[in-house]
Design an enzyme around this catalytic site. Structure first.
Site, PDB file in Angstrom:
ATOM      1  CD  GLU A 173      -3.085  -1.054   2.168  1.00 53.56           C
ATOM      2  OE1 GLU A 173      -2.976  -0.268   3.119  1.00 53.56           O
ATOM      3  OE2 GLU A 173      -4.066  -1.803   2.008  1.00 53.56           O
ATOM      4  CD  GLU A 292      -3.901  -5.882   3.112  1.00 53.16           C
ATOM      5  OE1 GLU A 292      -4.744  -5.221   3.747  1.00 53.16           O
ATOM      6  OE2 GLU A 292      -2.686  -5.621   3.102  1.00 53.16           O
TER       7      GLU A 292
HETATM    8  O1  AHR Z   1      -5.010  -5.994   7.002  1.00 57.21           O
HETATM    9  C1  AHR Z   1      -4.885  -4.878   7.827  1.00 57.21           C
HETATM   10  C2  AHR Z   1      -4.200  -3.708   7.137  1.00 57.21           C
HETATM   11  O2  AHR Z   1      -5.021  -3.242   6.111  1.00 57.21           O
HETATM   12  C3  AHR Z   1      -2.903  -4.025   6.437  1.00 57.21           C
HETATM   13  O3  AHR Z   1      -1.805  -3.948   7.282  1.00 57.21           O
HETATM   14  C4  AHR Z   1      -2.818  -2.946   5.404  1.00 57.21           C
HETATM   15  O4  AHR Z   1      -2.098  -3.355   4.277  1.00 57.21           O
HETATM   16  C5  AHR Z   1      -4.256  -2.596   5.113  1.00 57.21           C
HETATM   17  O5  AHR Z   1      -4.468  -1.251   5.146  1.00 57.21           O
END
Ligand code: AHR
Length: 502
Positions: A173, A292
């Site tokens: 990210e 994610e």
């Molecule tokens: O999964 C939790 C967080 O969400 C992770 O660390 C990040 O990559 C995202 O913003």
């Protein structure tokens, strides 16, 4: 009764399903590692300190790949801190989650855990506070056979054989202001490109994931992907997508339609990848790593309290969402969406795996149980293998605040290599059962092996340690399959897995 129809043919396919779309994620965050997978004092702990009861649940979930060690955490992480004698590893402040990282569990331990849990490691390198040099060093440490500084250090630290980690994330990210070492798309694209070249020179067999936007709600979304890929397209294999949904407005019908948004997001990123390919006259297509995805909102307020009470603690109880039944329905629809894009989505990680926005929960010193969202992923991973079919579906629809004509039946189907067909379907109708009428004549003789239904009369029902089976799969009421025509009832608000075998 309302009716939906589905027509399938074995020649009408989307593509081979990469089993890695059933992956997950363990970050050094909250109680994911310490108190989750690792608890040396727990009665079930193995000789490495890993909880065997958790390993058993992970094995049952059947996640072929687990992303590690972050997430936001990775952007301030020195991988060297996590190897070598455990009692000499430094304690560091983790600026991502305002926690102290003790490094008791590191690269070697996680590789051992992954073996025990029957999964593969997807390793993220730090391109936030660090640089391409650190990234190529960790590839050398993990994957080079020996005879060099870093690979010999791995051997000295007890691992003669290379870890052979195949899938690597180029940071995490990097577009987000919350990220240590946030970059512009150009800066990140250049850094990712140089890291990618060096990492692949060390080990040409690895595959690399470049960071897309941290969600498609970011102001730079779209432009980020285009610019970043313009810098590194030739040297990377996947672009990442991240997305979490919440039901903050408490409108179940709206919430269950969020997978329409997921579908749009995937199609947009595919278009951008292909636009960059066209501009560069590149024949090679980039695939997507949805590394994610989940529901995440229940724990937001609680986390503020945790930090108010204790900053810089170890293994603080962060992001401990307690998932309800409607969350499981949306997760089911998200998995169906990935299957619909099986030709381009090759990796997907339910974020995360244990305690932190997770399908598996533990109590320190106590039990382990499956949250509601455990079940759709378990079913999809068990039965959604082989080829993704492209069924023609006609369903009654509803309108909601973001979308018109949302199908009440959200469904898809897969064809396994042994000729069996599995239909995955969510009935989004809040009042009525729907009759699913499916035409399977093209598949020859099949019989209904099983109809699994996840349903609860209360959309807010949850599982707890005391009541772990409150929301759990049951056998459906059966259906009929006659001359290739299936008729089966999908209960109002339900996740369904219909297994049709030879
Ligand atoms: O999964 C939790 C967080 O969400 C992770 O660390 C990040 O990559 C995202 O913003």
């Amino acid at each position: 009764m309302k009716k939906a129809t589905m027509i399938m043919d074995k020649d009408f396919t989307i593509g081979r399903i990469d089993k890695r779309i059933y992956g997950s994620f363990i970050e050094h965050l909250g109680r994911a590692v310490y108190g989750g997978i690792y608890e040396p004092d727990h009665p079930t702990a193995d000789k490495n300190g890993f909880r065997q009861d958790v390993i058993d649940m992970v094995r049952k979930l059947n996640v072929p790949v687990v992303r590690y060690p972050g997430g936001n955490f990775v952007s301030g992480f020195n991988w060297e801190d996590s190897v070598g004698p455990r009692d000499q590893r430094p304690k560091r402040l983790d600026l991502a989650w305002f926690t102290t990282e003790t490094n008791e569990v590191g690269l070697h331990e996680f590789v051992d855990w992954a073996k025990a849990a029957n999964t593969q490691v997807m390793y993220a390198v730090n391109l936030g506070s660090r640089n391409p040099d650190d990234a190529r060093n960790v590839v050398e440490y993990a994957n080079h056979k020996g005879g060099s500084y870093w690979s010999d250090m791995r051997i000295k630290n007890g691992a003669k054989d290379p870890f052979d980690i195949k899938l690597w994330c180029l940071g995490n990210e990097m577009d987000g202001p919350w990220q240590m070492g946030q970059k512009t798309a150009y800066e990140y694209g250049r850094t990712a490109n140089e890291a990618a070249k060096m990492m692949k020179w060390v080990d040409p067999t690895i595959e690399l994931v470049a960071c897309g936007s941290s969600s498609h709600e970011m102001p730079t979304y779209g432009a980020w992907e285009y610019e970043m890929l313009s810098q590194c397209y030739e040297n990377v294999d996947y672009v990442s997508l991240h997305r979490y949904y919440g039901n903050q407005t408490n409108q179940t019908a709206d919430f269950l339609a969020r997978s329409m948004d997921l579908d749009d997001f995937i199609m947009e990123v595919i278009s951008i990848c292909d636009a960059v390919a066209a501009k560069k006259h590149q024949k090679r297509k980039l695939n997507l790593s949805f590394d994610e995805w989940n529901v995440w909102y229940h724990s937001n307020e609680q986390d503020k309290e945790v930090w108010k009470q204790e900053k810089w603690g170890r293994a603080l109880p962060l992001l401990e969402d307690v998932y309800n039944f409607e969350d499981a329905l949306l997760c089911g629809s998200m998995l169906i969406t990935f299957l619909r894009h099986a030709d381009r989505v090759k990796v997907a990680c339910l974020a995360q795996l244990v305690n932190v926005i997770a399908p598996i929960m533990t109590r320190n010193g106590g039990g382990v149980w499956a949250q509601t969202i455990y079940w759709p992923l378990m079913h999809a991973s068990a039965y959604g293998r082989g080829t993704a079919l492209r069924p023609l579906i006609s369903s009654p629809v509803y309108d909601c605040s973001d979308y018109e004509k949302v199908p009440l039946v959200d469904a898809t189907a897969t064809l396994a290599d042994d000729g069996s067909v599995t239909i995955f379907a969510v009935n989004r109708d809040m009042q009525e059962d729907i009759l699913l009428d499916a035409d399977l004549r093209a598949f020859g003789d099949l019989r209904i092996a099983e109809h699994i239904v996840l349903h609860h009369d209360d959309v807010k029902a949850v599982n707890t340690e005391a009541n772990p089976d409150n929301v759990s799969p049951k056998a459906g009421n059966g259906g009929t399959l006659d001359g290739g025509k299936l008729e089966i009832k999908l209960p109002s608000l339900s996740w369904n897995v219909i297994r049709l075998v030879k």
